[in-house]
Design a protein around this motif. Structure first.
Motif, short mmCIF file in Angstrom:
data_model
loop_
_atom_site.label_atom_id
_atom_site.label_comp_id
_atom_site.label_asym_id
_atom_site.label_seq_id
_atom_site.Cartn_x
_atom_site.Cartn_y
_atom_site.Cartn_z
N ARG A 94 0.81 -1.22 0.00
CA ARG A 94 0.00 0.00 0.00
C ARG A 94 0.84 1.26 0.00
NH1 ARG A 94 -5.32 -0.90 2.40
NH2 ARG A 94 -5.17 1.11 3.40
N ALA A 95 0.22 2.31 -0.50
CA ALA A 95 0.95 3.56 -0.65
C ALA A 95 0.91 4.41 0.62
CB ALA A 95 0.39 4.37 -1.82
N SER A 98 3.09 2.80 6.14
CA SER A 98 4.40 2.17 6.19
C SER A 98 4.18 0.66 6.19
CB SER A 98 5.11 2.61 7.46
OG SER A 98 5.87 1.55 7.97
N PHE A 126 4.80 -10.75 5.63
CA PHE A 126 4.90 -9.49 4.92
C PHE A 126 6.19 -9.54 4.12
CE2 PHE A 126 7.67 -5.81 5.24
CZ PHE A 126 7.11 -5.05 4.25
N VAL A 127 6.10 -9.22 2.85
CA VAL A 127 7.29 -9.22 2.02
C VAL A 127 7.32 -7.92 1.24
CG1 VAL A 127 8.51 -10.36 0.14
CG2 VAL A 127 7.26 -11.73 1.79
N GLY A 128 8.41 -7.20 1.34
CA GLY A 128 8.55 -5.95 0.60
C GLY A 128 8.67 -6.25 -0.88
N VAL A 131 12.11 -7.25 -2.21
CA VAL A 131 12.55 -8.59 -1.89
C VAL A 131 11.99 -9.56 -2.92
CG1 VAL A 131 12.60 -10.37 -0.12
CG2 VAL A 131 12.56 -7.98 0.54
N LYS B 273 8.75 -5.57 16.75
CA LYS B 273 9.10 -4.62 15.70
C LYS B 273 9.52 -3.28 16.28
CE LYS B 273 5.61 -5.69 12.86
NZ LYS B 273 4.58 -5.50 11.83
N THR B 379 12.12 5.07 9.31
CA THR B 379 12.03 5.05 7.86
C THR B 379 10.63 4.60 7.51
OG1 THR B 379 14.27 4.28 7.86
CG2 THR B 379 13.15 4.28 5.75
N GLU B 380 9.99 5.36 6.67
CA GLU B 380 8.67 4.95 6.23
C GLU B 380 8.75 4.58 4.77
OE1 GLU B 380 5.11 6.95 8.68
OE2 GLU B 380 5.25 7.48 6.56
N THR B 381 8.36 3.36 4.48
CA THR B 381 8.38 2.93 3.09
C THR B 381 6.97 2.99 2.54
OG1 THR B 381 10.07 1.38 3.77
CG2 THR B 381 9.20 1.12 1.56
N THR B 382 6.82 3.71 1.48
CA THR B 382 5.51 3.74 0.84
C THR B 382 5.70 3.39 -0.62
OG1 THR B 382 5.82 6.09 0.47
CG2 THR B 382 4.48 5.45 2.37
N VAL B 383 4.60 2.98 -1.24
CA VAL B 383 4.68 2.62 -2.65
C VAL B 383 3.91 3.66 -3.45
CG1 VAL B 383 4.16 0.86 -4.35
CG2 VAL B 383 4.89 0.21 -2.06
N VAL B 384 4.62 4.34 -4.34
CA VAL B 384 3.99 5.32 -5.20
C VAL B 384 4.18 4.88 -6.64
CG1 VAL B 384 3.94 7.73 -5.90
CG2 VAL B 384 4.46 7.13 -3.52
N GLU B 388 8.97 1.82 -4.93
CA GLU B 388 9.14 2.04 -3.51
C GLU B 388 9.74 3.39 -3.24
OE1 GLU B 388 11.29 -0.43 -0.78
OE2 GLU B 388 10.10 -2.12 -1.47
N ILE B 441 12.38 -2.94 7.96
CA ILE B 441 11.94 -4.34 7.88
C ILE B 441 11.42 -4.60 6.47
CG2 ILE B 441 10.31 -6.05 8.74
CD1 ILE B 441 10.41 -4.61 11.42
N VAL B 442 12.08 -5.47 5.72
CA VAL B 442 11.63 -5.73 4.35
C VAL B 442 10.87 -7.04 4.23
CG1 VAL B 442 13.33 -4.31 3.17
CG2 VAL B 442 13.91 -6.65 3.76
N GLU B 443 10.93 -7.85 5.27
CA GLU B 443 10.19 -9.10 5.22
C GLU B 443 9.87 -9.51 6.64
OE1 GLU B 443 11.66 -12.29 2.41
OE2 GLU B 443 11.66 -13.39 4.29
#
Lengths: 313, 620
Positions: A94-95, A98, A126-128, A131, B273, B379-384, B388, B441-443
């Motif tokens: 999701r956009a 986080s 959860f997988v980014g 990855v 986390k 760090t906040e990861t968002t998808v635009v 990423e 955290i990527v996974e």
């Protein structure tokens, strides 16, 4: 006990034309399916969040979806998983949130909406997305390198035509297995990838056993065409082929029936892969080697020069 | 034709099987539910603690099976998970905050097996339940932070040396830009800096906006910082995990910039986390009370030498630029309640150097207000648009302003936190040290304990059913030879389990699948041999000659087939990750052990039965 006491040579290669056509059609169909429908890639590859929860009592999916929608997870896919008490929720990356916190928030929403029922977390994944990308790349590369390794070994031990046949058969099996997954739209995740790799191993194992006999017969049988040699080799190994495929299938079917839902897709890939791998060692690998013109001269060991010279007076 | 093995082969096979059985043995003892009790800083693990735990448990009528004390921690075993869970609450209450109590499953391996280092297989999280995190270290941020430190240092040093510069700061393209009034001053600075800072490369840059000196870290130095940031983060994560009180955690580097953290048995991912990912620290700064903070906020003009912060209620506070003390000097921190006000507080202990710095700094400032700045990197990861985007957030806020009443030393306290929970988390983070670079955290994978148990049971049943079916089939089809093959099959599974236990490799679900596949391959080897023997018999050879030829001829085929599969397995092991690797490990081990049991093993038994005598008929 002996099921397959076969005294005359079965003319496998008589069916080569329809079988080759069948294989070509299946491969093309698989490629077409993969191009149009694609694979139903699992979380491992796409990234996203998956949550499996167990409720105390059977739970209504509509209620769960409503809860999720109110909790701002309108795009979540909720479905029952095994029983009516188990629910699987999937979310795309999701956009606005986080991503690492997503599973936490979904869990909270589910717990709040459970109306006093105990919700047990069975699985969270959860997988980014990055990855996942890496996995596709790595998985593909691993497969490519495995094929190269196999090619080199078979070429070294046998002959390049056999190598080509083995690789052709392996690629054939992988493409058909992927095609099946595209057709059934069964989720393609990491364990399935592991299964596809196992199919490669199995297919090559089967092919090498057949090739080994062909090579032996070329050296042993002085008469007959290459076609005859291949046919009698396939007949001689038929009993073994069926026994081995049969016992391996028993194990994999047991896995499918009893191994639990997590390993279902894995078992499907292996069952199909074993059947197709057995077929391809005959009609793809052996025929390809034959069609490429494998002959007695390629395999009969050249006489040692020293021995010949020694025989001269 | 003699089918006899020399004695040494029998001895070798017997030896391998004995060792195999010995090392596979620990796996059948199972695990006891247990509590793992370890001491926080300052507390000790001794016999008195054993007494205390024992007493509390006896009183609650939850007697443990045993309590083991290995000097670092206690392990109390229980008969069932119910007593374990009840005991967990009892022990935690009895011991208070000085000790960490963790739920654990302790292998019930007898001592004599432990003495020869025979341990059970390590089960993957998918089989036992727990949390798996894959974290990525933001190495560029580590380099950026290092550059920030250089900026601070250069500023101080240049000023100390009375070299006048106009501005200094990190440049947008990396590195540090220092602006000078003229080239002469720059030349002075250059000589001075190149003497003092060997890790910096200096370049003169004459730009339209002025005379600049560009300083960049040497490639080697930057590389060291990247490498160090991962190492430092692993250490910090290890500290934090210890504070969480997790039994048998796994913290490993994966690839260049990733860290795997596995916490078996942990269910509360939220807290895990928060603790693992946070990068919180404190800074102590004097309040700038000579200027009006509200005015600075409204005009946007912050007086030179000062920095504008806000407190939790949004009120502006001006502090002096100079940091009196950073979190690096903190050796211990505990949360508690401030006696006078009854608000949550963190009690901090400094190391010797920190105490000296702090007491000197506060001695000059008695009677003046000091601000405690709380800094957290997120760090906040968002998808635009499918891509990423990482956004770095730096929360900097003043959590407390207090007038220094006396010279502060080694121990003091910080108040002004929102809740006891926050005080506890901050104390934990301060104890465990700061992360050298932000992690992301990527996974994340969590498997509940019930699901883990289900997976084990189902995998076990499936394996058993498959195996039994194959065994029955083989015995029916090949009779005596089939029975020998079955013996080899069981031996093969024992050997695989033994090797996995010896290597302490992790068994996962795909790993079980790999074992199943090798069972199929092991059967194949025997089928190949037995079919050959039948063929030889059909061709009119004597039984002894047929056995000999059957093994001889089939060997080449088996070797070729197995080596090709082994090549594939090794390639998968080298390039695959996670489940693929698990699968490849058991497959490679299985191929090797199945070659041994299916060829050498069956041959030895068949030689024992038929070898060295006249046989008219083979039971095949």
């Amino acid at each position: 006990m002996e099921f397959f006491r076969i005294n005359r040579t079965i003319d496998f290669m008589r069916l080569r034309k329809p079988m080759v056509i069948l294989s070509v059609v299946l491969v093309l169909a698989s490629i077409l399916l993969l191009a149009t429908r694609g694979l139903n890639f699992g979380l491992d590859f796409t990234g996203g969040t998956l949550i499996e929860v167990g409720y105390e009592n059977p739970v209504d999916l509509a209620g769960v979806r409503e809860t999720l929608r109110q909790g701002e997870f309108g795009d979540a896919v909720a479905q029952h998983f095994g029983t009516s008490r188990d629910v699987l929720v999937r979310l795309a990356p999701r956009a606005d949130v986080s991503s690492a916190d997503l599973s936490t928030r979904v869990l909270r929403v589910l717990q709040d909406g459970a109306a006093g029922q105990k919700v047990e977390v069975r699985r969270v994944e959860f997988v980014g997305p990055q990855v996942g990308d890496q996995l596709v790349e790595q998985g593909g590369l691993a497969m490519l390198y495995a094929l190269i390794g196999i090619f080199i070994y078979v070429a070294f031990r046998f002959e390049w035509r056999f190598s080509a046949g083995a690789i052709l058969a392996t690629v054939h099996d992988v493409v058909l297995t992927l095609g099946l997954f595209s057709l059934l739209q069964v989720e393609f995740d990491l364990t399935v990838l592991a299964a596809v790799l196992a199919v490669i191993g199995y297919s090559v194992n089967d092919t090498v056993v057949v090739f080994d006999r062909i090579r032996e017969n070329f050296r042993k049988l002085r008469k007959g065409t290459s076609m005859d040699v291949v046919n009698s080799s396939l007949t001689q190994t038929l009993s073994r082929t069926i026994m081995t495929s049969g016992t391996t299938l028993i194990v994999v079917v047991a896995l499918f029936l009893l191994g639990g839902t997590l390993i279902h897709a894995f078992a499907i890939a292996l069952i199909f892969g074993i059947v197709i791998g057995t077929y391809s060692s005959i009609y793809v690998a052996s025929f390809a080697a034959l069609a490429l013109g494998v002959s007695r001269q390629d395999l009969v060991l050249p006489k040692k020069e020293g021995a010949e010279a020694g025989g001269q007076p | 034709m003699l089918n006899k093995y020399p004695l040494w082969k029998y001895v070798l096979i017997a030896l391998v099987m004995v060792i195999g059985l010995l090392f596979a043995l620990p796996n059948i003892y199972g695990e006891d539910p247990a509590l793992q009790i370890s001491a926080n800083r300052g507390a000790t693990v001794d016999e008195a603690l054993v007494e205390k735990v024992n007493g509390a448990l006896k009183q609650a009528k939850l007697p443990p099976l045993t309590i083991e004390n290995d000097g670092r921690q206690l392990l109390a075993r229980f008969g069932s998970t119910e007593t374990q869970l009840e005991a967990y609450d009892v022990v935690r209450e009895a011991l208070g905050t000085d000790y960490q109590v963790a739920l654990n499953l302790a292998p019930a391996t007898p001592a004599w097996l432990l003495d020869i280092h025979a341990l059970p297989m390590y089960l993957g999280l998918d089989l036992r339940g727990g949390v798996h995190f894959l974290m990525e270290v933001d190495m560029d941020a580590a380099v950026a932070q290092a550059e920030e430190r250089y900026v601070e240092e250069l500023r101080g040093e240049l000023r100390g040396e009375k070299i006048r510069y106009l501005t200094i700061g990190r440049s947008g393209r990396g590195g540090i830009d220092i602006k000078f009034r003229d080239a002469e001053e720059r030349a002075r600075a250059e000589t001075f800096i190149s003497d003092r800072f060997a890790d910096l490369v200096l370049i003169d840059e004459d730009r339209p906006e002025g005379v600049f000196l560009h300083a960049a870290m040497r490639e080697q130095a930057a590389r060291d910082i990247r490498k160090f940031s991962v190492e430092q983060n692993i250490t910090t994560l290890r500290n934090r995990v210890n504070e969480l009180g997790v039994a048998e955690p796994v913290i490993q580097q994966q690839g260049e910039n990733r860290i795997v953290v596995q916490l078996p048995g942990v269910q509360d991912t939220v807290r895990a986390k928060e603790i693992l990912g946070a990068t919180a620290t404190l800074e102590f700064r004097m309040v700038d009370d000579t200027h009006d903070a509200y005015e600075a906020q409204s005009t946007g003009r912050v007086p030179p030498g000062s920095k504008l912060y806000h407190d939790r209620d949004g009120r502006p506070i001006l502090t002096r630029n100079q940091v009196m003390l950073t979190g690096d000097y903190i050796t211990d921190a505990a949360s508690g309640i401030e006696q006078q006000t009854g608000t949550p507080a963190v009690f901090i202990t400094l190391d010797g150097k920190g105490a000296r710095i702090f007491s000197k700094a506060t001695a000059e400032e008695v009677g003046k207000p000091m601000a405690v700045v709380y800094i957290e990197n997120k760090t906040e990861t968002t998808v635009v648009d499918g891509k990423e985007v990482k956004k770095k957030l730096r929360v900097e806020e003043v959590i407390n302003v207090a007038v220094i009443r006396e010279q502060l030393g080694k121990r003091f306290q910080v108040t002004g936190l929102d809740s006891t929970e926050e005080a506890r988390n901050l104390a934990l983070l301060l104890r465990a040290g700061a992360l050298a670079a932000p992690i992301d955290i990527v996974e994340e994978r969590t498997v509940g304990p019930s699901l883990g148990q289900e997976n084990i049971n189902q995998g076990f049943i499936a394996t058993l059913v498959g195996l039994v079916a194959v065994i029955i089939f083989m015995a029916l089809y090949y009779r005596a030879f089939g029975l020998v093959a079955n013996l080899a099959l069981v031996a093969n599974v024992v050997l695989i389990v033994a090797v996995l236990s010896m290597l302490q490799a992790t068994l996962t679900l795909p790993g079980i699948a790999g074992i199943l596949l090798t069972v199929g391959m092991a059967v194949d080897a025997n089928v190949l041999i037995f079919e050959r023997i039948r063929e030889e018999m059909r061709n009119g050879n004597t039984p002894q000659a047929s056995i000999h030829a059957g093994y001889e001829r089939a060997f080449g085929t088996i070797a070729d087939a197995n080596i090709t599969t082994l090549i594939a397995a090794i390639v998968l092991f080298s390039f695959g990750t996670g489940p693929i690797k698990g699968f490849a490990v058991t497959l490679s081990i299985g191929i090797v052990t199945s070659m041994f049991t299916a060829i050498m093993g069956t041959r030895s038994v068949i030689n024992l039965i038929y070898g060295g005598r006249r046989v008219k008929q083979l039971s095949i």
